[in-house]
Design a protein around this motif. Structure first.
Motif, mmCIF file in Angstrom:
data_model
loop_
_atom_site.group_PDB
_atom_site.id
_atom_site.type_symbol
_atom_site.label_atom_id
_atom_site.label_comp_id
_atom_site.label_asym_id
_atom_site.label_seq_id
_atom_site.Cartn_x
_atom_site.Cartn_y
_atom_site.Cartn_z
ATOM 1 N N ALA A 1 -24.492 2.100 5.067
ATOM 2 C CA ALA A 1 -24.433 3.512 4.855
ATOM 3 C C ALA A 1 -24.906 3.940 3.501
ATOM 4 C CB ALA A 1 -23.018 3.948 4.936
ATOM 5 N N PRO A 2 -25.320 4.989 3.106
ATOM 6 C CA PRO A 2 -25.544 5.331 1.720
ATOM 7 C C PRO A 2 -24.563 4.978 0.766
ATOM 8 C CG PRO A 2 -26.279 6.921 3.311
ATOM 9 C CD PRO A 2 -25.597 5.977 4.046
ATOM 10 N N ASP B 1 -11.017 5.332 -2.449
ATOM 11 C CA ASP B 1 -11.170 4.181 -3.548
ATOM 12 C C ASP B 1 -10.944 2.681 -3.407
ATOM 13 O OD1 ASP B 1 -11.949 6.088 -5.764
ATOM 14 O OD2 ASP B 1 -9.754 6.779 -5.342
ATOM 15 N N VAL B 2 -9.795 2.651 -2.437
ATOM 16 C CA VAL B 2 -9.348 1.457 -1.909
ATOM 17 C C VAL B 2 -9.204 1.503 -0.213
ATOM 18 C CG1 VAL B 2 -7.693 -0.286 -1.745
ATOM 19 C CG2 VAL B 2 -8.270 0.810 -4.056
ATOM 20 N N ALA B 3 -9.786 0.770 0.519
ATOM 21 C CA ALA B 3 -9.883 0.701 1.984
ATOM 22 C C ALA B 3 -8.527 -0.364 2.443
ATOM 23 C CB ALA B 3 -10.793 0.493 2.531
ATOM 24 N N LEU B 4 -7.783 0.256 3.388
ATOM 25 C CA LEU B 4 -6.626 -0.639 3.800
ATOM 26 C C LEU B 4 -6.659 -1.202 5.123
ATOM 27 C CD1 LEU B 4 -3.771 1.742 2.382
ATOM 28 C CD2 LEU B 4 -4.679 -0.318 1.286
ATOM 29 N N LEU B 5 -6.592 -2.436 5.357
ATOM 30 C CA LEU B 5 -6.947 -3.265 6.580
ATOM 31 C C LEU B 5 -5.298 -4.105 6.805
ATOM 32 C CD1 LEU B 5 -9.084 -3.646 8.890
ATOM 33 C CD2 LEU B 5 -9.683 -5.806 7.643
ATOM 34 N N TYR C 1 -15.653 -0.074 6.596
ATOM 35 C CA TYR C 1 -15.224 -0.021 5.010
ATOM 36 C C TYR C 1 -16.416 -0.773 4.219
ATOM 37 C CZ TYR C 1 -10.267 0.759 6.350
ATOM 38 O OH TYR C 1 -9.230 1.318 7.013
ATOM 39 N N MET C 2 -16.765 -2.140 4.631
ATOM 40 C CA MET C 2 -17.720 -2.838 3.986
ATOM 41 C C MET C 2 -19.191 -2.174 3.651
ATOM 42 S SD MET C 2 -16.934 -6.538 6.115
ATOM 43 C CE MET C 2 -18.108 -7.585 5.292
ATOM 44 N N ALA C 3 -19.609 -1.558 4.942
ATOM 45 C CA ALA C 3 -20.853 -0.582 4.798
ATOM 46 C C ALA C 3 -20.752 0.371 3.842
ATOM 47 C CB ALA C 3 -20.906 -0.147 6.251
ATOM 48 N N LEU C 4 -19.723 0.894 3.270
ATOM 49 C CA LEU C 4 -19.493 1.837 2.375
ATOM 50 C C LEU C 4 -19.347 1.299 0.940
ATOM 51 C CD1 LEU C 4 -18.236 4.560 4.672
ATOM 52 C CD2 LEU C 4 -20.162 4.953 3.053
ATOM 53 N N GLY C 5 -19.038 -0.247 0.986
ATOM 54 C CA GLY C 5 -18.872 -0.792 -0.468
ATOM 55 C C GLY C 5 -17.484 -0.407 -1.190
ATOM 56 N N ARG C 6 -16.558 -0.209 -0.170
ATOM 57 C CA ARG C 6 -15.321 0.129 -0.559
ATOM 58 C C ARG C 6 -14.378 -1.262 -1.104
ATOM 59 N NH1 ARG C 6 -15.562 4.571 -2.402
ATOM 60 N NH2 ARG C 6 -17.420 3.429 -2.659
ATOM 61 N N GLY D 1 -16.172 -4.380 -3.582
ATOM 62 C CA GLY D 1 -17.036 -3.518 -2.878
ATOM 63 C C GLY D 1 -18.447 -3.885 -2.798
ATOM 64 N N ASP D 2 -19.007 -4.082 -3.919
ATOM 65 C CA ASP D 2 -20.453 -4.537 -3.833
ATOM 66 C C ASP D 2 -20.764 -5.858 -2.913
ATOM 67 O OD1 ASP D 2 -21.349 -2.535 -5.486
ATOM 68 O OD2 ASP D 2 -21.375 -3.516 -7.188
ATOM 69 N N ALA D 3 -19.797 -6.746 -3.376
ATOM 70 C CA ALA D 3 -19.706 -7.948 -2.463
ATOM 71 C C ALA D 3 -19.545 -7.718 -0.828
ATOM 72 C CB ALA D 3 -18.788 -9.157 -2.958
ATOM 73 N N ALA D 4 -18.551 -6.973 -0.568
ATOM 74 C CA ALA D 4 -18.573 -6.579 0.842
ATOM 75 C C ALA D 4 -19.736 -5.994 1.534
ATOM 76 C CB ALA D 4 -17.315 -5.712 1.204
#
Length: 367
Positions: free
Chosen positions: A171-172, A253-257, A285-290, A339-342
């Motif tokens: 995603a952008p 800002d933070v994505a919860l799993l 979540y990864m696609a959006l760099g969260r 987020g960048d690594a994900a």
């Protein structure tokens, strides 16, 4: 490749299996497959243009939806789908449905069966799985944990079951949040037992400086949770169409799993998928760099490495999530690095396009 995807999924619907099937078909079409999807018709009925809007599909594919309320469609729909596929020159079948795989291999189709949980060995589906595999069906599991279990169940050598995790479309990159905004920790997905809403409800009062958002679930379940939880910093938002989920995740800002060890399902005779699941929301979540906080479970460790592309926390232990969440709240640089690594992992390994290419390679192989 001219092929058929035969699924029990109801389209349109917001079930995770429907999202997976629709997006996988679009990805296969995007990689050049001449594909027809055979599935069950939802309400309201939809055509390809409607499904593309609901699921955010980038590539169209041929479609045949069976109305399971109509006796003629309900009767022998698997056989009818295979007969139509054969007439159209589609000799290759991809399916998540064990009975379809058993029938397709019996009729001589090259077949790949993708499994998201193991059928009990002594059940009808367990016996059908053994038959399909013996007749040459190639098996795919969504986690290495599940692949190892299936290999043991079917007495297969290590590596006989291929592993393809779930995926997402890149995603952008979202715009940065406005200065001074309260940190938002969000969850998008099911409210079923074990998905982690129980942990979020217990965590929110422990970290009052963070705003928690839970997106999704049926209206009745959402209202039930709202009535049970009194934390003023926890909000439950209504379910949205799959194509709209990314817009909401972009606001986290933070994505919860927060998966538990045992995860319930919405039906189908399977009561616990906790050991096998590869959650779609993880890849969204990864696609959006969260920056991701995830439960430290073996199946999730196949994708996430603590401190590199996520922070891993003890499952079912809200107190164990407090310090990692507060570390992310005060360290924007850490959030960005994770987020960048994900996002990079998603782009290189877990995109729908990469998954489709790997699946087409398996489909092209003959037993």
């Amino acid at each position: 490749m001219r092929m058929a995807y035969i699924a029990r999924s109801v389209l349109p619907s917001e079930a995770a299996n429907a999202v997976h099937v629709a997006r996988m078909c679009a990805a296969l079409a995007g990689e050049g497959a001449d594909l027809r999807l055979f599935a069950h018709q939802g309400r309201p009925a939809s055509d390809m243009a409607g499904l593309a809007q609901i699921y955010g599909l980038r590539h169209p594919f041929a479609l045949r939806l069976y109305d399971m309320k109509h006796p003629l469609d309900r009767l022998g729909w698997r056989a009818r789908a295979l007969l139509q596929a054969w007439r159209e020159g589609r000799r290759t079948v991809l399916t998540r449905d064990v009975p379809t795989a058993a029938l397709a291999t019996r009729w001589g189709f090259a077949t790949v069966l993708e499994l998201h949980h193991p059928p009990a060995p002594d059940s009808d589906k367990g016996r059908a799985l053994a038959l399909a595999q013996a007749r040459g069906a190639r098996l795919v599991a969504i986690t290495a944990q599940l692949a190892a279990h299936l290999e043991a169940q079917l007495n297969l050598p290590a590596g006989a079951v291929a592993v393809l995790q779930d995926g997402a479309d890149l995603a952008p990159e979202p715009a940065p949040p406005p200065p001074g905004r309260r940190l938002v920790a969000g969850y998008a997905g099911s409210l079923l037992p074990g998905k982690g809403v129980e942990l979020i409800a217990a965590l929110a009062p422990l970290v009052p400086e963070v705003a928690f958002v839970v997106l999704g679930g049926p209206e009745t379940a959402r209202r039930d949770w709202q009535a049970r939880v009194s934390a003023p910093n926890l909000s439950f938002l209504p379910r949205v169409a799959p194509a709209e989920v990314a817009r909401h995740i972009a606001g986290f800002d933070v994505a919860l799993l927060p998966n538990a060890r045992h995860v319930g399902t919405s039906g189908g005779g399977i009561t616990d998928i906790g050991a096998w699941t590869s959650p779609l929301k993880a890849f969204e979540y990864m696609a959006l760099g969260r920056a991701i906080l995830a439960s430290d479970l073996p199946n999730l460790r196949e994708v996430f490495s603590d401190g590199r592309n996520a922070l891993l926390c003890p499952p079912e232990d809200p107190e164990g999530w407090v310090a990692p969440l507060r570390a992310l709240a005060v360290d924007a640089g850490l959030r960005t690095r994770l987020g960048d690594a994900a996002r990079q992992d998603l782009a290189t390994r877990y995109s729908w396009a990469a998954r489709a290419r790997a699946m087409l390679t398996l489909l092209a192989q003959r037993p």
